[in-house]
Design a protein around this motif. Structure first.
Motif, PDB file in Angstrom:
ATOM      1  N   VAL A 232       0.812  -1.221   0.000  1.00  0.00           N
ATOM      2  CA  VAL A 232       0.000   0.000   0.000  1.00  0.00           C
ATOM      3  C   VAL A 232       0.841   1.265   0.000  1.00  0.00           C
ATOM      4  O   VAL A 232       0.318   2.358  -0.233  1.00  0.00           O
ATOM      5  CB  VAL A 232      -0.962   0.015   1.203  1.00  0.00           C
ATOM      6  CG1 VAL A 232      -1.996  -1.095   1.081  1.00  0.00           C
ATOM      7  CG2 VAL A 232      -0.209  -0.094   2.522  1.00  0.00           C
TER       8      VAL A 232
ATOM      9  N   TRP B 297      -1.166   0.000  12.475  1.00  0.00           N
ATOM     10  CA  TRP B 297       0.294  -0.136  12.424  1.00  0.00           C
ATOM     11  C   TRP B 297       0.754  -1.114  13.493  1.00  0.00           C
ATOM     12  O   TRP B 297       0.430  -0.966  14.671  1.00  0.00           O
ATOM     13  CB  TRP B 297       0.958   1.201  12.731  1.00  0.00           C
ATOM     14  CG  TRP B 297       1.341   2.076  11.584  1.00  0.00           C
ATOM     15  CD1 TRP B 297       0.924   3.349  11.367  1.00  0.00           C
ATOM     16  CD2 TRP B 297       2.268   1.786  10.526  1.00  0.00           C
ATOM     17  NE1 TRP B 297       1.514   3.866  10.238  1.00  0.00           N
ATOM     18  CE2 TRP B 297       2.343   2.926   9.695  1.00  0.00           C
ATOM     19  CE3 TRP B 297       3.026   0.666  10.179  1.00  0.00           C
ATOM     20  CZ2 TRP B 297       3.147   2.989   8.572  1.00  0.00           C
ATOM     21  CZ3 TRP B 297       3.825   0.721   9.057  1.00  0.00           C
ATOM     22  CH2 TRP B 297       3.881   1.860   8.270  1.00  0.00           C
TER      23      TRP B 297
ATOM     24  N   ARG C 187      -1.505   9.144   8.525  1.00  0.00           N
ATOM     25  CA  ARG C 187      -1.664   8.875   9.951  1.00  0.00           C
ATOM     26  C   ARG C 187      -0.629   9.649  10.748  1.00  0.00           C
ATOM     27  O   ARG C 187       0.480   9.894  10.281  1.00  0.00           O
ATOM     28  CB  ARG C 187      -1.542   7.375  10.222  1.00  0.00           C
ATOM     29  CG  ARG C 187      -2.680   6.591   9.573  1.00  0.00           C
ATOM     30  CD  ARG C 187      -2.501   5.094   9.688  1.00  0.00           C
ATOM     31  NE  ARG C 187      -3.577   4.413   8.969  1.00  0.00           N
ATOM     32  CZ  ARG C 187      -4.533   3.720   9.573  1.00  0.00           C
ATOM     33  NH1 ARG C 187      -4.569   3.623  10.872  1.00  0.00           N
ATOM     34  NH2 ARG C 187      -5.478   3.140   8.856  1.00  0.00           N
TER      35      ARG C 187
ATOM     36  N   PHE D 259       0.533  -3.153   8.250  1.00  0.00           N
ATOM     37  CA  PHE D 259      -0.784  -2.856   8.806  1.00  0.00           C
ATOM     38  C   PHE D 259      -1.521  -4.175   8.927  1.00  0.00           C
ATOM     39  O   PHE D 259      -1.532  -4.971   7.997  1.00  0.00           O
ATOM     40  CB  PHE D 259      -1.597  -1.970   7.854  1.00  0.00           C
ATOM     41  CG  PHE D 259      -1.273  -0.508   7.893  1.00  0.00           C
ATOM     42  CD1 PHE D 259      -1.715   0.292   8.929  1.00  0.00           C
ATOM     43  CD2 PHE D 259      -0.540   0.077   6.880  1.00  0.00           C
ATOM     44  CE1 PHE D 259      -1.440   1.644   8.955  1.00  0.00           C
ATOM     45  CE2 PHE D 259      -0.262   1.429   6.889  1.00  0.00           C
ATOM     46  CZ  PHE D 259      -0.713   2.214   7.938  1.00  0.00           C
TER      47      PHE D 259
ATOM     48  N   LEU E  75      -7.444  -1.850  10.198  1.00  0.00           N
ATOM     49  CA  LEU E  75      -6.014  -2.005   9.956  1.00  0.00           C
ATOM     50  C   LEU E  75      -5.221  -1.033  10.833  1.00  0.00           C
ATOM     51  O   LEU E  75      -5.512   0.160  10.892  1.00  0.00           O
ATOM     52  CB  LEU E  75      -5.690  -1.750   8.483  1.00  0.00           C
ATOM     53  CG  LEU E  75      -6.178  -2.813   7.494  1.00  0.00           C
ATOM     54  CD1 LEU E  75      -5.848  -2.398   6.066  1.00  0.00           C
ATOM     55  CD2 LEU E  75      -5.568  -4.171   7.796  1.00  0.00           C
TER      56      LEU E  75
ATOM     57  N   LEU F 225       0.641   7.454   4.991  1.00  0.00           N
ATOM     58  CA  LEU F 225      -0.766   7.403   4.579  1.00  0.00           C
ATOM     59  C   LEU F 225      -1.640   8.317   5.433  1.00  0.00           C
ATOM     60  O   LEU F 225      -2.790   7.994   5.741  1.00  0.00           O
ATOM     61  CB  LEU F 225      -1.285   5.962   4.633  1.00  0.00           C
ATOM     62  CG  LEU F 225      -0.561   4.968   3.722  1.00  0.00           C
ATOM     63  CD1 LEU F 225      -0.956   3.550   4.047  1.00  0.00           C
ATOM     64  CD2 LEU F 225      -0.851   5.273   2.257  1.00  0.00           C
TER      65      LEU F 225
ATOM     66  N   VAL G 160       5.452  -1.107   2.625  1.00  0.00           N
ATOM     67  CA  VAL G 160       4.369  -1.059   3.600  1.00  0.00           C
ATOM     68  C   VAL G 160       3.270  -1.985   3.105  1.00  0.00           C
ATOM     69  O   VAL G 160       2.726  -1.795   2.019  1.00  0.00           O
ATOM     70  CB  VAL G 160       3.836   0.373   3.773  1.00  0.00           C
ATOM     71  CG1 VAL G 160       2.712   0.391   4.804  1.00  0.00           C
ATOM     72  CG2 VAL G 160       4.967   1.316   4.188  1.00  0.00           C
TER      73      VAL G 160
ATOM     74  N   ALA H 271      -0.405  -4.187   3.778  1.00  0.00           N
ATOM     75  CA  ALA H 271      -1.648  -4.456   4.506  1.00  0.00           C
ATOM     76  C   ALA H 271      -1.835  -5.967   4.503  1.00  0.00           C
ATOM     77  O   ALA H 271      -1.912  -6.582   3.438  1.00  0.00           O
ATOM     78  CB  ALA H 271      -2.824  -3.752   3.847  1.00  0.00           C
TER      79      ALA H 271
ATOM     80  N   GLY I  79      -9.224   0.853   6.520  1.00  0.00           N
ATOM     81  CA  GLY I  79      -8.148   0.356   5.677  1.00  0.00           C
ATOM     82  C   GLY I  79      -6.903   1.202   5.847  1.00  0.00           C
ATOM     83  O   GLY I  79      -6.452   1.464   6.957  1.00  0.00           O
ATOM     84  N   VAL I  80      -6.346   1.666   4.743  1.00  0.00           N
ATOM     85  CA  VAL I  80      -5.142   2.498   4.809  1.00  0.00           C
ATOM     86  C   VAL I  80      -5.475   3.973   4.879  1.00  0.00           C
ATOM     87  O   VAL I  80      -4.588   4.815   4.891  1.00  0.00           O
ATOM     88  CB  VAL I  80      -4.230   2.233   3.588  1.00  0.00           C
ATOM     89  CG1 VAL I  80      -3.765   0.790   3.558  1.00  0.00           C
ATOM     90  CG2 VAL I  80      -4.955   2.574   2.293  1.00  0.00           C
ATOM     91  N   HIS I  81      -6.768   4.317   4.934  1.00  0.00           N
ATOM     92  CA  HIS I  81      -7.173   5.710   4.897  1.00  0.00           C
ATOM     93  C   HIS I  81      -7.457   6.216   6.323  1.00  0.00           C
ATOM     94  O   HIS I  81      -7.960   5.472   7.170  1.00  0.00           O
ATOM     95  CB  HIS I  81      -8.415   5.880   4.022  1.00  0.00           C
ATOM     96  CG  HIS I  81      -8.212   5.380   2.636  1.00  0.00           C
ATOM     97  ND1 HIS I  81      -7.375   5.988   1.742  1.00  0.00           N
ATOM     98  CD2 HIS I  81      -8.722   4.294   1.987  1.00  0.00           C
ATOM     99  CE1 HIS I  81      -7.390   5.318   0.595  1.00  0.00           C
ATOM    100  NE2 HIS I  81      -8.189   4.279   0.727  1.00  0.00           N
ATOM    101  N   TYR I  82      -7.143   7.484   6.543  1.00  0.00           N
ATOM    102  CA  TYR I  82      -7.249   8.052   7.883  1.00  0.00           C
ATOM    103  C   TYR I  82      -7.568   9.535   7.743  1.00  0.00           C
ATOM    104  O   TYR I  82      -7.033  10.208   6.869  1.00  0.00           O
ATOM    105  CB  TYR I  82      -5.926   7.866   8.632  1.00  0.00           C
ATOM    106  CG  TYR I  82      -5.914   8.371  10.052  1.00  0.00           C
ATOM    107  CD1 TYR I  82      -6.208   7.536  11.107  1.00  0.00           C
ATOM    108  CD2 TYR I  82      -5.617   9.700  10.321  1.00  0.00           C
ATOM    109  CE1 TYR I  82      -6.197   7.979  12.411  1.00  0.00           C
ATOM    110  CE2 TYR I  82      -5.601  10.172  11.630  1.00  0.00           C
ATOM    111  CZ  TYR I  82      -5.891   9.298  12.662  1.00  0.00           C
ATOM    112  OH  TYR I  82      -5.879   9.756  13.951  1.00  0.00           O
TER     113      TYR I  82
END
Length: 318
Positions: A52, A167, A111, A228, A165, A109, A60, A62, A314-317
């Motif tokens: 990702v 870290w 975070r 993740f 997800l 991403l 990185v 997931a 997911g990978v979005h924050y």
């Protein structure tokens, strides 16, 4: 198992639902309910394996969490990290984390960067089917000839609650010269390695079977991933309420208002010693004003208010 051989272990899941209704009059109803439900992890939650992002020299990933993950420690129970500083004796080896180094979840991403404690990085349990018991008290009925209302109050208790997800592999940062801002462009020069997961990293502990000793063998092309994955929060409690009011203002004009409130907006993350968002606002309000003429089309205008809230999927924050 007809595909892979071996033995599959199954267990039953029962979902009873119980309800008690009480009607003191034709216009009022009270209810008390209890129900059990399950949320089985998806194939992504179990088997996901997707790149990702890229951070420094590390991919990185997931990843799913079907079987859990172990961190690598030596015989003295000290956390080991993969050393990436070139032109040093420990380059591309597993070594003990020095006291002057710190663990950082990097700002990837979107975070926020977070410093974490080595003591918390031991084992990540696999995700399982979430079980939840929900108990609810409700009322529905007429307040007077023009007003109807509902109110539902619920309490839920989850077992094996699954996070989004998260870290789980911090990088190792050299803080021997003091703490720098993690947004500093020179942060890359301070990275000394990462904390690998045993299940995602190729390493042979050698004849002694102990990690972090001189006979460890790590293939030159084996660079640990930053990961993740979903973690198991264990037991989680949640409560909230939903309500509505419907009013006949006139024979052809009505107002409908509904609202929701949730008593928890975050979950404690034992790896970061911080809180992850619940992905829902603390409250929300909806209202609709409706005009119903005797002839022709009905007209309505609606309003919805949702306050700002933290969200991670997911990978979005954000």
């Amino acid at each position: 198992d007809p595909i892979g051989g071996g033995t599959l272990h199954y267990f039953s899941q029962t979902s009873p639902k119980l309800g008690l209704l009480y009607k003191p009059s034709d216009n009022h109803t009270f209810r008390l309910t209890a129900a059990r439900a399950f949320n089985t992890p998806s194939s992504q939650g179990l088997y996901l394996n997707l790149k990702v992002a890229q951070y420094s020299i590390f991919q990185v990933k997931a990843r799913g969490n079907k079987d859990g993950y172990n961190y690598i420690r030596n015989v003295d129970d000290k956390l080991l990290y993969y050393h990436t500083e070139q032109l040093t004796p420990n380059f591309q080896k597993l070594v003990q984390l020095p006291d002057e180094y710190a663990l950082l979840l990097p700002p990837v991403l979107g975070r926020p960067p977070t410093f974490v404690s080595p003591d918390d990085y031991r084992y990540i349990e696999p995700v399982k089917s979430e079980g939840v018991w929900t108990y609810e008290i409700g009322f529905a009925g007429l307040i007077n000839k023009r007003v109807r209302s509902t109110l539902d109050i619920y309490y839920s208790k989850y077992s094996d609650f699954v996070s989004d997800l998260t870290w789980v592999t911090p990088v190792v940062v050299d803080t021997s010269q003091g703490f720098y801002s993690v947004e500093n462009p020179q942060i890359g020069n301070m990275i000394r390695g990462t904390i690998p997961l045993l299940e995602t990293f190729t390493i042979d502990p050698g004849d002694d079977g102990v990690y972090g000793t001189s006979d460890d063998y790590i293939p030159p092309a084996s660079v640990p991933e930053l990961v993740f994955t979903n973690i198991n929060y264990g037991d989680v409690e949640l409560w909230g309420l939903d309500g509505s009011i419907f009013i006949f203002l006139k024979h052809n004009l009505s107002l409908d208002i509904s609202f929701s409130f949730i008593g928890k907006t975050k979950f404690y993350n034992f790896l970061t010693r911080d809180y992850d968002p619940i992905n829902a606002p603390e409250y929300k309000i909806n209202s609709t004003l409706t005009y119903m003429p005797d002839l022709g089309l009905n007209w309505n205008i609606g309003m919805r208010h949702i306050p700002e809230f933290n969200w991670a999927a997911g990978v979005h924050y954000g």
